[in-house]
Write an enzyme that holds these catalytic residues in place. Sequence first.
Site, PDB file in Angstrom:
ATOM      1  N   GLY A 254      43.084  54.614 -85.515  1.00 53.35           N
ATOM      2  CA  GLY A 254      41.726  54.086 -85.568  1.00 53.35           C
ATOM      3  C   GLY A 254      41.377  53.366 -86.851  1.00 53.35           C
ATOM      4  O   GLY A 254      40.200  53.241 -87.187  1.00 53.35           O
TER       5      GLY A 254
ATOM      6  N   ASN B  67      41.618  50.190 -87.320  1.00 44.44           N
ATOM      7  CA  ASN B  67      40.869  48.991 -86.906  1.00 44.44           C
ATOM      8  C   ASN B  67      39.454  49.353 -86.468  1.00 44.44           C
ATOM      9  O   ASN B  67      38.498  48.647 -86.777  1.00 44.44           O
ATOM     10  CB  ASN B  67      41.614  48.252 -85.798  1.00 44.44           C
ATOM     11  CG  ASN B  67      42.709  47.371 -86.357  1.00 44.44           C
ATOM     12  OD1 ASN B  67      42.454  46.294 -86.872  1.00 44.44           O
ATOM     13  ND2 ASN B  67      43.946  47.857 -86.307  1.00 44.44           N
TER      14      ASN B  67
ATOM     15  N   ASN C 239      42.076  41.804 -77.296  1.00 40.22           N
ATOM     16  CA  ASN C 239      43.044  42.708 -77.923  1.00 40.22           C
ATOM     17  C   ASN C 239      43.493  42.142 -79.260  1.00 40.22           C
ATOM     18  O   ASN C 239      43.535  40.931 -79.457  1.00 40.22           O
ATOM     19  CB  ASN C 239      44.259  42.857 -76.994  1.00 40.22           C
ATOM     20  CG  ASN C 239      45.300  43.825 -77.523  1.00 40.22           C
ATOM     21  OD1 ASN C 239      44.960  44.890 -78.057  1.00 40.22           O
ATOM     22  ND2 ASN C 239      46.562  43.480 -77.388  1.00 40.22           N
TER      23      ASN C 239
ATOM     24  N   HIS D 263      46.883  42.379 -81.788  1.00 41.18           N
ATOM     25  CA  HIS D 263      48.282  42.791 -81.724  1.00 41.18           C
ATOM     26  C   HIS D 263      48.986  42.385 -83.023  1.00 41.18           C
ATOM     27  O   HIS D 263      48.802  41.266 -83.495  1.00 41.18           O
ATOM     28  CB  HIS D 263      48.970  42.140 -80.512  1.00 41.18           C
ATOM     29  CG  HIS D 263      50.391  42.564 -80.368  1.00 41.18           C
ATOM     30  ND1 HIS D 263      50.749  43.786 -79.842  1.00 41.18           N
ATOM     31  CD2 HIS D 263      51.546  41.953 -80.741  1.00 41.18           C
ATOM     32  CE1 HIS D 263      52.075  43.902 -79.883  1.00 41.18           C
ATOM     33  NE2 HIS D 263      52.576  42.807 -80.418  1.00 41.18           N
TER      34      HIS D 263
HETATM   35  C1  GAR Z   1      47.266  48.099 -84.644  1.00 36.89           C
HETATM   36  O1  GAR Z   1      48.248  47.588 -85.504  1.00 36.89           O
HETATM   37  C2  GAR Z   1      47.141  47.247 -83.396  1.00 36.89           C
HETATM   38  O2  GAR Z   1      47.324  45.888 -83.642  1.00 36.89           O
HETATM   39  C3  GAR Z   1      48.261  47.803 -82.560  1.00 36.89           C
HETATM   40  O3  GAR Z   1      48.145  49.189 -82.740  1.00 36.89           O
HETATM   41  C4  GAR Z   1      47.714  49.442 -84.079  1.00 36.89           C
HETATM   42  C5  GAR Z   1      46.597  50.455 -84.056  1.00 36.89           C
HETATM   43  O4  GAR Z   1      46.305  50.881 -85.358  1.00 36.89           O
HETATM   44  N1  GAR Z   1      48.143  47.405 -81.187  1.00 36.89           N
HETATM   45  C6  GAR Z   1      49.190  47.148 -80.398  1.00 36.89           C
HETATM   46  O5  GAR Z   1      50.344  47.292 -80.756  1.00 36.89           O
HETATM   47  C7  GAR Z   1      48.843  46.658 -79.004  1.00 36.89           C
HETATM   48  N2  GAR Z   1      50.021  46.324 -78.302  1.00 36.89           N
HETATM   49  P1  GAR Z   1      44.933  51.634 -85.648  1.00 36.89           P
HETATM   50  O6  GAR Z   1      44.830  52.787 -84.648  1.00 36.89           O
HETATM   51  O7  GAR Z   1      45.077  52.145 -87.057  1.00 36.89           O
HETATM   52  O8  GAR Z   1      43.817  50.652 -85.497  1.00 36.89           O
END
Ligand code: GAR
Length: 187
Positions: A12, A14, A104, A106
């Site tokens: 979490g 982001n 999304n 990524h």
């Molecule tokens: C982030 O780096 C996001 O871009 C990635 O998961 C992470 C979540 O981090 N998403 C993907 O890989 C989607 N395919 P967070 O929980 O610290 O925000």
Amino acid sequence: RIKVAVFASGTGSNFQALMETKSLACDIVLLVCDKHDAPVIQKAKANGVATFIFDPKSYSSKQAYEQEITDRLKAASVSWVFLAGYMRIVGSELLTAYRGKIVNIHPSLLPAFPGKDAIKQAFEAGVTKTGVTVHFVDEGIDTGPMIQQQEVYIDAAATLEELEERIHQVEHQLYPQVINQLLQNEG
Ligand code: GAR
């Protein structure tokens, strides 16, 4: 104020970055999470954000849990959905209810390195640059029309951990920016 939901499955960071963006042009009114022990849940609670935590295995199908999610989004007057580390494929139920309104982030320059562990995939592939992509969600895994990308160069001496940190920093400033642009265009 425009009301939005964030979907997340993990740490979490982001979600937290969005919460801390004072100029964010919307209110995050709901966190949707598919893992009961994900650290993002505590972050939502600490910020007073309502949560819908569900166990996909306790539903008969993807359609069944997405129907419930859709009901909850509608009940909370949510108009946009932002995925932030939601590690599930979005199905037709949600895509139909929120057509063009699911976005999304990524951690790669898509279409390179979709799916899980994208930062590690790029690092191990030995590419000289990777980055972050924000895109509209369709039925694929990390596919769908691109909205914005930002490049991150891989220093030959950098470790995977350093690259991860750099990518996350880029994500945390890019996602709020792109969200504000999208919502501004909405008028
Ligand atoms: C982030 O780096 C996001 O871009 C990635 O998961 C992470 C979540 O981090 N998403 C993907 O890989 C989607 N395919 P967070 O929980 O610290 O925000």
